[in-house]
Design an enzyme around this catalytic site. Structure first.
Site, short mmCIF file in Angstrom:
data_model
loop_
_atom_site.label_atom_id
_atom_site.label_comp_id
_atom_site.label_asym_id
_atom_site.label_seq_id
_atom_site.Cartn_x
_atom_site.Cartn_y
_atom_site.Cartn_z
N HIS A 182 -7.67 -4.29 9.93
CA HIS A 182 -7.31 -4.12 8.51
C HIS A 182 -6.06 -4.92 8.15
O HIS A 182 -5.22 -5.20 9.00
CB HIS A 182 -7.18 -2.65 8.13
CG HIS A 182 -5.99 -1.92 8.68
ND1 HIS A 182 -6.07 -0.63 9.14
CD2 HIS A 182 -4.70 -2.28 8.85
CE1 HIS A 182 -4.88 -0.24 9.54
NE2 HIS A 182 -4.03 -1.22 9.38
N ASP A 199 0.84 -1.20 0.00
CA ASP A 199 0.00 0.00 0.00
C ASP A 199 0.86 1.25 0.00
O ASP A 199 2.09 1.16 0.14
CB ASP A 199 -0.97 -0.01 1.20
CG ASP A 199 -0.31 -0.45 2.51
OD1 ASP A 199 0.92 -0.37 2.60
OD2 ASP A 199 -1.04 -0.86 3.42
N GLU A 219 -9.74 -1.20 5.19
CA GLU A 219 -10.42 -0.88 6.44
C GLU A 219 -11.73 -1.68 6.55
O GLU A 219 -12.18 -2.28 5.56
CB GLU A 219 -10.71 0.63 6.49
CG GLU A 219 -9.45 1.51 6.46
CD GLU A 219 -8.68 1.52 7.79
OE1 GLU A 219 -8.65 0.50 8.50
OE2 GLU A 219 -8.09 2.56 8.11
N ASP A 260 -7.94 -2.25 14.01
CA ASP A 260 -9.33 -2.40 13.55
C ASP A 260 -9.50 -3.62 12.62
O ASP A 260 -10.54 -3.77 12.00
CB ASP A 260 -9.82 -1.12 12.85
CG ASP A 260 -9.02 -0.79 11.60
OD1 ASP A 260 -8.10 -1.55 11.25
OD2 ASP A 260 -9.33 0.23 10.96
P1 PGA Z 1 1.89 -1.86 12.64
O1 PGA Z 1 0.70 -1.70 11.61
O2 PGA Z 1 2.72 -3.00 12.14
O3 PGA Z 1 2.63 -0.56 12.58
O4 PGA Z 1 1.29 -2.13 13.96
C1 PGA Z 1 0.07 -2.83 11.10
C2 PGA Z 1 -1.01 -2.42 10.13
O5 PGA Z 1 -1.57 -1.33 10.30
O6 PGA Z 1 -1.30 -3.19 9.22
#
Ligand code: PGA
Length: 259
Positions: free
Chosen positions: A137, A66, A142, A135
């Protein structure tokens, strides 16, 4: 899903690096790379193996999951910059072998379609590393993302923008829009490696792994994939109901069986 609960973050990083090393040593490979904090230990471990043991990425290609819309590749918080700083510039990928979405595009829909075509043209992703958001994702899909979605533009939730504010000078600097591989795009990868670290991820991990397949928890879409390895530290696994079974199963994993 193979769910593996490991004692700490270092054990998760080493095991994830084992999976990626085996893939890369098997021949020309296409890796799906995630950014964020979760895979950093894995990348450090791979850099170490590159330096100590000659693990080479010269025949590998990589695709990022992404990118923020509105950030040029040169912006320090762009995922192009982050992956170069945290991993790919420290090993021996060939020039042009690390691919990302162009966050500065004037035409996000065309850029998304181009990206899906380029993944397909490379032969598809062999192993895709995934983190999970608080959340639920994966990538930046999302809640309520279509389980069949392809790469496209998405709007971040307030929660995700807060979670990612630490990477920016000011919370308001976190872009509101992103380009992300879709859940359908991600599920085209041949092997998915979902990493979960820390208590903040425990609810999302439990919903993804033991909850129903539902768009409200996008990571639950992984239950539809035939080859998923979930590597968790004990904190991220703390809300799972069936940890004893996962540990029993892992303890009896046949010696011949790979991840
Ligand atoms: P993080 O994020 O590894 O910084 O906790 C994971 C994500 O948002 O997919």
């Amino acid at each position: 899903m193979e769910i593996i609960v490991l004692p700490d973050t270092d054990a998760v990083a080493r095991t994830a690096a084992d999976v990626l090393e085996e893939q890369v040593r098997s021949g020309p490979s296409v890796l799906g790379l995630a950014t964020g904090s979760t895979p950093l230990g894995t990348y450090r471990e791979l850099i170490d193996r590159h330096r100590r043991n000659g693990l080479s990425f010269a025949d590998a290609q990589a695709f990022l999951l992404d990118e923020y819309v509105g950030l040029a590749a040169s912006h320090p918080a762009s995922y192009h910059s982050v992956i170069r700083n945290e991993f790919t510039d420290s090993v021996d990928f060939a020039p042009g072998a690390v691919h990302g979405l162009d966050g500065s595009t004037k035409d996000p829909e065309a850029e998304a379609a181009r990206y899906d075509r380029s993944i397909a043209a490379a032969g598809g992703v062999d192993v895709q590393i995934l983190g999970i958001g608080t959340d639920g994702h994966v990538g930046f899909n999302e809640p309520m993302s279509s389980l069949a979605s392809r790469t496209r533009i998405k709007t971040l939730t307030r929660q995700t923008r807060q979670d990612n504010a630490r990477f920016f000078d000011h919370p308001d600097d976190v872009p509101e829009h992103v380009l992300t591989q879709g859940l359908g795009t991600i599920r085209d990868a041949r092997h998915l490696l979902l990493l979960g670290l820390g208590e903040a991820k425990a609810d999302a991990v439990a919903a993804a792994v033991e909850g129903p397949v539902a768009a409200v928890c996008p990571a639950s879409a992984l239950q539809l994939h035939p080859h998923v390895t979930v590597l968790l530290d004990t904190a991220a696994a703390s809300k799972l109901a069936h940890t004893e079974y996962y540990q029993y199963t892992f303890g009896r994993k046949p010696a011949w069986q790979r991840f």
